[in-house]
Design a protein around this motif. Structure first.
Motif, short mmCIF file in Angstrom:
data_model
loop_
_atom_site.label_atom_id
_atom_site.label_comp_id
_atom_site.label_asym_id
_atom_site.label_seq_id
_atom_site.Cartn_x
_atom_site.Cartn_y
_atom_site.Cartn_z
N HIS A 1 -43.34 94.94 -2.25
CA HIS A 1 -42.56 96.04 -1.44
C HIS A 1 -42.65 95.67 0.03
N ALA A 2 -41.64 95.97 0.88
CA ALA A 2 -41.61 95.88 2.22
C ALA A 2 -42.59 96.67 3.01
N GLY A 3 -42.70 97.77 2.73
CA GLY A 3 -43.64 98.81 3.32
C GLY A 3 -42.87 99.98 3.76
N ILE A 4 -42.01 100.50 3.33
CA ILE A 4 -40.93 101.28 3.97
C ILE A 4 -41.49 102.78 3.85
N TYR A 5 -41.73 103.10 2.90
CA TYR A 5 -41.87 104.58 2.43
C TYR A 5 -43.01 105.28 2.95
N ARG B 1 -37.54 86.41 -2.78
CA ARG B 1 -37.09 87.29 -2.02
C ARG B 1 -35.81 87.90 -2.19
N CYS B 2 -35.44 88.32 -2.90
CA CYS B 2 -34.07 88.70 -3.44
C CYS B 2 -33.35 89.90 -2.71
N GLY B 3 -34.27 90.65 -1.99
CA GLY B 3 -33.68 91.84 -1.19
C GLY B 3 -33.40 93.08 -2.07
N LYS B 4 -33.51 94.23 -1.38
CA LYS B 4 -33.22 95.43 -2.26
C LYS B 4 -32.31 96.33 -1.28
N ILE B 5 -31.40 97.03 -1.99
CA ILE B 5 -30.76 98.06 -1.16
C ILE B 5 -31.14 99.28 -1.96
N ASN C 1 -43.18 101.92 10.68
CA ASN C 1 -44.23 100.89 10.12
C ASN C 1 -44.33 99.64 10.35
N GLY C 2 -43.06 99.23 11.30
CA GLY C 2 -43.07 97.91 11.75
C GLY C 2 -42.15 97.09 10.84
N ILE C 3 -41.31 97.57 10.23
CA ILE C 3 -40.24 96.91 9.36
C ILE C 3 -39.12 96.92 10.07
N THR C 4 -38.74 95.79 10.80
CA THR C 4 -37.58 95.99 11.78
C THR C 4 -36.31 95.05 11.11
N ASP C 5 -36.42 94.74 9.96
CA ASP C 5 -35.11 93.94 9.47
C ASP C 5 -34.40 94.79 8.58
N LEU C 6 -34.37 95.98 8.42
CA LEU C 6 -33.48 96.85 7.64
C LEU C 6 -32.06 96.58 8.10
N GLN C 7 -31.25 96.80 7.26
CA GLN C 7 -29.76 96.75 7.74
C GLN C 7 -28.99 97.98 7.27
N TRP C 8 -28.36 98.64 7.96
CA TRP C 8 -27.29 99.74 7.50
C TRP C 8 -26.06 99.09 6.87
N LEU C 9 -25.68 99.47 5.61
CA LEU C 9 -24.62 98.88 4.90
C LEU C 9 -23.40 100.17 4.72
N VAL D 1 -22.57 106.10 -1.18
CA VAL D 1 -21.96 106.33 0.29
C VAL D 1 -22.49 105.48 1.14
N THR D 2 -23.84 105.29 1.27
CA THR D 2 -24.14 104.15 2.27
C THR D 2 -25.37 103.47 1.51
N GLY D 3 -25.91 102.16 2.21
CA GLY D 3 -27.06 101.75 1.69
C GLY D 3 -27.76 101.16 2.78
N LEU D 4 -28.94 100.93 2.55
CA LEU D 4 -30.06 100.29 3.53
C LEU D 4 -30.65 99.14 2.79
N LEU D 5 -30.16 98.16 3.51
CA LEU D 5 -30.53 96.65 2.97
C LEU D 5 -32.02 96.45 3.36
N SER D 6 -32.99 95.92 2.63
CA SER D 6 -34.14 95.26 2.94
C SER D 6 -34.42 93.85 2.62
N PRO D 7 -34.04 93.20 3.31
CA PRO D 7 -34.05 91.65 3.09
C PRO D 7 -35.64 91.18 2.79
N SER D 8 -36.75 91.79 3.17
CA SER D 8 -38.05 91.15 2.81
C SER D 8 -38.34 91.72 1.54
#
Ligand SMILES: Cc1cc2nc3c(=O)[nH]c(=O)nc-3n(C[C@H](O)[C@H](O)[C@H](O)COP(=O)(O)OP(=O)(O)OC[C@H]3O[C@@H](n4cnc5c(N)ncnc54)[C@H](O)[C@@H]3O)c2cc1C
Length: 370
Positions: free
Chosen positions: A52-56, A87-91, A113-121, A136-143
């Motif tokens: 897990h990236a540490g998002i939640y 490191r496949c990533g998740k949306i 939480n210091g996760i700065t690599d999320l990308q809006w899709l 509708v939209t997605g949030l990509l977590s590459p880590s």
């Protein structure tokens, strides 16, 4: 006369193994007592195997701190030791426009939480990456990634043994007593009871941590957290994987939502759901399959009828009852419960696999402060 051992760890799950390894590498005498015939047969073998990236998690919580630190340590460890991972990533997807504020709140939580690599899709960007997904939209977590959790545990065990530590299988701690000489342990091996003294006892018994704590004579019952059980069922998909990344809906109370994960053999599975139970029983409740079809079709409408089959189940050790806000990891040292040399770990649910190497550092630091 009793044998005295410097450090005894209860439980050869991923967390107990990581803690014991860290002590052994620091030159300490350490043994893990594991009541099963093999390491990692309980929660550590019954999870999503996601790094897990540490998002939640709430900022500053142990879950947030150890997930973020643990993830970095874990990726480095996997590379160094050749542990299979990807490191496949998740949306994370919103499937209705009304869910947009929730997704934005997750993005803010992750940033805090210091996760700065999320990308809006946008919808079309998600479709380009994952043509089967509808959202509708997605949030990509590459880590975010996946790991072979059993290889990870075997690597931890190998490190432990290389540093002169050991795992005693089929060895169940049945009770302990606080004394001036240390913690007096009664261990069941086959049908015999053996007596041991430990200067330090780490209770990393997962789902059984509260039961174990209640068997320590001299530990105040007021310090003991109760463990509640929230089962997570998985169903496997009988076909080629429909996605190349992990796909998550928005989290639900007590779980992250019925998500799509892949294992390293490229098998897709869906889960875990949340089923509060009173006993530890890993049978998958097949009756829940209709709810799985409905949950998955919110983001993958083309999921064919008849393509899911019962997989496996794991049980989350929760420190809060059904309906209550999520609890944090509890890592309780002598300052909290008053017993020198004792550490109790309660509620080590997700992201405990990701966090294990960082939790181990925390436990060592707690004892160094003594
Ligand atoms: C459904 C589900 C999905 C999850 N998904 C993820 C994920 O994708 N990513 C992630 O980071 N985390 C995930 N987790 C969390 C992760 O699996 C756990 O946090 C982690 O495995 C806990 O490890 P542990 O060593 O604390 O416990 P365990 O693996 O349960 O180990 C405890 C050990 O203690 C032993 N034991 C108990 N009592 C005694 C005794 N008296 N004497 C001797 N031995 C004893 C048991 O036999 C067991 O081997 C998930 C959890 C669940 C339930």
């Amino acid at each position: 006369m009793r044998d005295t051992i410097e450090i005894v760890v209860i439980g050869a799950g991923v967390v107990g193994l990581a803690i014991a390894r860290a002590f052994a590498r620091a030159g300490r005498e350490v043994i893990i007592l594991e009541r099963n015939s093999r390491i990692g047969e309980e929660t550590s073998a019954r999870n999503s195997e996601v790094i897990h990236a540490g998002i939640y998690y709430p900022t500053g919580s142990l879950k947030a701190i150890h997930c973020v630190r643990g993830k970095e340590k874990l990726y480095r460890y996997c590379v160094k030791k050749g542990v299979s991972h990807n490191r496949c990533g998740k949306i994370i997807v919103s499937t209705q426009s009304g869910q947009q504020p929730e997704l934005k709140a997750l993005h803010s939580q992750a940033t805090a939480n210091g996760i700065t690599d999320l990308q809006w899709l946008t919808r079309s960007e998600v479709e380009k990456l994952e043509p089967s997904v509808q959202c509708v939209t997605g949030l990509l977590s590459p880590s975010t990634g996946i790991i072979d959790s059993h290889s990870f545990m075997l690597a931890l065990q190998a490190d432990l043994e290389a540093a002169n530590g050991s795992v005693a299988i089929l060895s169940e701690l049945v009770r302990a007593k606080v004394s001036d000489q240390g913690l007096q342990l009664t261990v069941k091996v086959d049908d015999q009871e053996l007596e041991l003294t430990a200067n330090t006892l780490i209770n990393s018994a997962g789902l059984y941590a509260s039961q174990m704590a209640n068997k320590i004579e001299g530990l105040s019952v007021h310090s003991i957290f109760r463990t509640y059980y929230a089962k997570g069922n998985y169903f496997t998909y009988d076909g080629p994987p429909p996605f190349s990344r992990l796909i998550y809906p928005l989290p639900e109370n007590a779980g992250l939502g019925v998500h799509a994960t892949l294992d390293l053999a490229n098998q897709a599975r869906f889960g875990p759901d949340v089923q509060w139970v009173n006993n530890i029983d890993y049978t998958v409740d097949g009756e829940r399959i209709d709810k799985f079809y409905a949950a998955v079709r919110k983001y993958w409408p083309e999921l064919p009828d008849g393509s899911l089959s019962s997989g496996y189940a794991g049980i989350r050790p929760k420190i809060v009852a059904e309906g209550k806000p999520p609890g944090d990891f509890i890592i309780q040292g002598p300052k909290k419960h008053g017993v020198p040399g004792l550490i109790n770990l309660y509620g080590i649910e997700s992201p405990g696999l990701t966090a294990a190497l960082s939790i181990a550092d925390h436990v060592i630091a707690l004892l160094e402060k003594r």
